[in-house]
Design a protein around this motif. Structure first.
Motif, PDB file in Angstrom:
ATOM      1  N   LEU A  24     -10.772  -1.008   1.792  1.00 37.68           N
ATOM      2  CA  LEU A  24     -11.036  -0.378   0.494  1.00 37.68           C
ATOM      3  C   LEU A  24      -9.830   0.455   0.068  1.00 37.68           C
ATOM      4  N   GLY A  25      -8.646  -0.070   0.355  1.00 35.97           N
ATOM      5  CA  GLY A  25      -7.418   0.639   0.041  1.00 35.97           C
ATOM      6  C   GLY A  25      -6.930   0.405  -1.378  1.00 35.97           C
ATOM      7  N   VAL A  26      -5.644   0.709  -1.592  1.00 36.43           N
ATOM      8  CA  VAL A  26      -5.045   0.665  -2.924  1.00 36.43           C
ATOM      9  C   VAL A  26      -5.168  -0.713  -3.568  1.00 36.43           C
ATOM     10  N   LEU A  27      -4.934  -1.786  -2.795  1.00 40.01           N
ATOM     11  CA  LEU A  27      -4.956  -3.126  -3.379  1.00 40.01           C
ATOM     12  C   LEU A  27      -6.360  -3.528  -3.835  1.00 40.01           C
ATOM     13  N   THR A  28      -7.377  -3.166  -3.056  1.00 42.29           N
ATOM     14  CA  THR A  28      -8.748  -3.493  -3.456  1.00 42.29           C
ATOM     15  C   THR A  28      -9.148  -2.704  -4.692  1.00 42.29           C
ATOM     16  N   VAL A  29      -8.805  -1.423  -4.738  1.00 39.39           N
ATOM     17  CA  VAL A  29      -9.113  -0.609  -5.918  1.00 39.39           C
ATOM     18  C   VAL A  29      -8.381  -1.160  -7.140  1.00 39.39           C
ATOM     19  N   ALA A  30      -7.142  -1.589  -6.965  1.00 40.74           N
ATOM     20  CA  ALA A  30      -6.390  -2.159  -8.085  1.00 40.74           C
ATOM     21  C   ALA A  30      -7.016  -3.470  -8.545  1.00 40.74           C
ATOM     22  N   ALA A  31      -7.521  -4.253  -7.600  1.00 44.42           N
ATOM     23  CA  ALA A  31      -8.185  -5.507  -7.961  1.00 44.42           C
ATOM     24  C   ALA A  31      -9.454  -5.232  -8.747  1.00 44.42           C
ATOM     25  N   LEU A  32     -10.234  -4.266  -8.305  1.00 44.15           N
ATOM     26  CA  LEU A  32     -11.463  -3.914  -9.015  1.00 44.15           C
ATOM     27  C   LEU A  32     -11.166  -3.351 -10.398  1.00 44.15           C
ATOM     28  N   THR A  33     -10.059  -2.649 -10.517  1.00 44.44           N
ATOM     29  CA  THR A  33      -9.651  -2.103 -11.814  1.00 44.44           C
ATOM     30  C   THR A  33      -9.263  -3.213 -12.785  1.00 44.44           C
TER      31      THR A  33
ATOM     32  N   GLU B 172       0.844  -1.199   0.000  1.00 43.99           N
ATOM     33  CA  GLU B 172       0.000   0.000   0.000  1.00 43.99           C
ATOM     34  C   GLU B 172       0.880   1.251   0.000  1.00 43.99           C
ATOM     35  N   ALA B 173       1.872   1.272   0.890  1.00 47.44           N
ATOM     36  CA  ALA B 173       2.761   2.433   0.980  1.00 47.44           C
ATOM     37  C   ALA B 173       3.648   2.553  -0.259  1.00 47.44           C
ATOM     38  N   ASP B 174       4.146   1.402  -0.750  1.00 51.81           N
ATOM     39  CA  ASP B 174       5.023   1.423  -1.917  1.00 51.81           C
ATOM     40  C   ASP B 174       4.299   1.932  -3.159  1.00 51.81           C
ATOM     41  N   LEU B 175       3.008   1.607  -3.255  1.00 53.11           N
ATOM     42  CA  LEU B 175       2.247   1.960  -4.453  1.00 53.11           C
ATOM     43  C   LEU B 175       1.593   3.326  -4.374  1.00 53.11           C
ATOM     44  N   LEU B 176       1.483   3.869  -3.163  1.00 48.80           N
ATOM     45  CA  LEU B 176       0.686   5.068  -2.949  1.00 48.80           C
ATOM     46  C   LEU B 176       1.125   6.245  -3.817  1.00 48.80           C
ATOM     47  N   THR B 177       2.435   6.385  -4.001  1.00 47.77           N
ATOM     48  CA  THR B 177       2.942   7.521  -4.773  1.00 47.77           C
ATOM     49  C   THR B 177       3.307   7.141  -6.214  1.00 47.77           C
ATOM     50  N   ARG B 178       2.976   5.924  -6.594  1.00 46.17           N
ATOM     51  CA  ARG B 178       3.363   5.448  -7.928  1.00 46.17           C
ATOM     52  C   ARG B 178       2.301   5.804  -8.962  1.00 46.17           C
ATOM     53  N   THR B 179       2.720   6.333 -10.071  1.00 48.27           N
ATOM     54  CA  THR B 179       1.798   6.636 -11.162  1.00 48.27           C
ATOM     55  C   THR B 179       1.204   5.344 -11.710  1.00 48.27           C
ATOM     56  N   GLY B 180      -0.116   5.363 -11.909  1.00 40.14           N
ATOM     57  CA  GLY B 180      -0.786   4.188 -12.453  1.00 40.14           C
ATOM     58  C   GLY B 180      -0.954   3.059 -11.467  1.00 40.14           C
ATOM     59  N   ARG B 181      -0.913   3.368 -10.163  1.00 41.78           N
ATOM     60  CA  ARG B 181      -0.998   2.310  -9.157  1.00 41.78           C
ATOM     61  C   ARG B 181      -2.289   1.493  -9.270  1.00 41.78           C
ATOM     62  N   GLU B 182      -3.363   2.132  -9.760  1.00 47.87           N
ATOM     63  CA  GLU B 182      -4.634   1.411  -9.884  1.00 47.87           C
ATOM     64  C   GLU B 182      -4.547   0.270 -10.898  1.00 47.87           C
ATOM     65  N   TYR B 183      -3.564   0.322 -11.782  1.00 42.64           N
ATOM     66  CA  TYR B 183      -3.482  -0.655 -12.866  1.00 42.64           C
ATOM     67  C   TYR B 183      -2.444  -1.755 -12.611  1.00 42.64           C
ATOM     68  N   VAL B 184      -1.884  -1.792 -11.415  1.00 41.14           N
ATOM     69  CA  VAL B 184      -0.768  -2.699 -11.164  1.00 41.14           C
ATOM     70  C   VAL B 184      -1.200  -4.166 -11.229  1.00 41.14           C
ATOM     71  N   ILE B 185      -2.401  -4.473 -10.786  1.00 39.06           N
ATOM     72  CA  ILE B 185      -2.866  -5.863 -10.852  1.00 39.06           C
ATOM     73  C   ILE B 185      -3.334  -6.198 -12.258  1.00 39.06           C
ATOM     74  N   ARG B 186      -3.942  -5.230 -12.935  1.00 36.00           N
ATOM     75  CA  ARG B 186      -4.343  -5.462 -14.327  1.00 36.00           C
ATOM     76  C   ARG B 186      -3.128  -5.845 -15.168  1.00 36.00           C
ATOM     77  N   SER B 187      -2.005  -5.197 -14.946  1.00 35.85           N
ATOM     78  CA  SER B 187      -0.811  -5.506 -15.731  1.00 35.85           C
ATOM     79  C   SER B 187      -0.319  -6.922 -15.440  1.00 35.85           C
ATOM     80  N   VAL B 188      -0.479  -7.365 -14.193  1.00 35.94           N
ATOM     81  CA  VAL B 188      -0.104  -8.737 -13.837  1.00 35.94           C
ATOM     82  C   VAL B 188      -0.987  -9.727 -14.585  1.00 35.94           C
ATOM     83  N   VAL B 189      -2.293  -9.466 -14.597  1.00 33.27           N
ATOM     84  CA  VAL B 189      -3.240 -10.347 -15.286  1.00 33.27           C
ATOM     85  C   VAL B 189      -2.963 -10.365 -16.786  1.00 33.27           C
TER      86      VAL B 189
END
Length: 254
Positions: free
Chosen positions: A131-140, A96-113
């Motif tokens: 409902l933090g960064v990881l959940t939002v990235a999963a929903l994305t 969560e902390a590592d991704l918080l300031t990263r551009t495009g953090r919402e898409y990090v799981i999409r890129s894995v998929v």
């Protein structure tokens, strides 16, 4: 266009059988001949442990894929239940902390998929209880979201918040996201209260109720100790059969 169905199993409330649902549905889909990947996005790593892998023995996890650029194929694990797993460790708590300031953090799981496009028929994402960064990235990353819900009054108070998050994700990062419905878990159909809560949820939020409800059973608590899902440890149990029926219904929908 990808034919992989990516389902986020999400509810910010803990203790509603998210992990049990991911493990059991994944195994049930594999029994139906589907190629299934499970992704553990919870720093507690309960899904990883439940499928027979000790998180403390792992050098690499989904955390390294998302934040360090490690190839997915170096982290994938096979399980005895016929599904593949992207495991988690406690290091994921830093994501969560590592991704918080990263551009495009919402898409990090999409890129894995997307890195695994075509390799699997289903990818099930076990979201953390927040409902933090990881959940939002999963929903994305998801094509659909499934909401496990214990049929008790306090358990459904957060559903509106989750649906607000889904609305925001649809608006900003994933227009194609669908709510596949609410899956009643830990269900005791003998009580009027459980049935009333279920009816209230369907009406109040205009949500589909995924059938059949998953009954309470001590067998669900026993399965993780064996490192298998309930479909393997108690195949004829009513809970195992319920998950098989849900999987068949989801397959028909998908």
């Amino acid at each position: 266009m990808s034919t992989t169905r990516v389902i986020a199993v999400a509810n910010q409330k803990g203790g509603v059988a998210k992990t049990t649902t991911v493990a059991s549905l994944g195994t049930a889909l594999a029994e139906l001949g589907q190629r299934v990947l499970l992704v553990d996005l919870d720093p507690q790593a309960c899904l990883t442990f439940s499928l027979g892998i000790d998180p403390e023995d792992l050098e690499l996890s989904v955390h390294h894929v998302m934040t360090k650029g490690v190839p997915v194929t170096e982290v994938l694990a096979t399980t005895e239940d016929g599904v593949d797993l992207l495991p988690a460790t406690i290091e994921l708590a830093r994501a969560e902390a590592d991704l918080l300031t990263r551009t495009g953090r919402e898409y990090v799981i999409r890129s894995v998929v997307e890195e695994l496009d075509g390799e699997y028929d289903w990818v099930l994402l076990d979201c953390p209880p927040s409902l933090g960064v990881l959940t939002v990235a999963a929903l994305t990353a998801a094509t659909g979201v499934l909401i496990p819900l214990q049929c008790e009054t306090l358990s459904h108070r957060g559903v509106g918040q989750l649906l607000d998050t889904v609305h925001d994700v649809r608006r900003f990062t994933n227009r194609e996201l669908e709510v596949w419905g609410v899956l009643p878990t830990l269900f005791d159909g003998r009580t009027t209260h459980a049935r009333a809560v279920l009816e209230n949820i369907a009406e109040a939020y205009d949500l589909t109720v995924v059938e059949p409800p998953i009954p309470k059973s001590i067998r669900f608590a026993e399965a993780p100790a064996a490192g298998r899902s309930i479909l393997s440890t108690a195949s004829g149990n009513k809970g195992a059969e319920a998950y098989r029926t849900v999987a068949a219904n989801l397959l028909a929908r998908g």
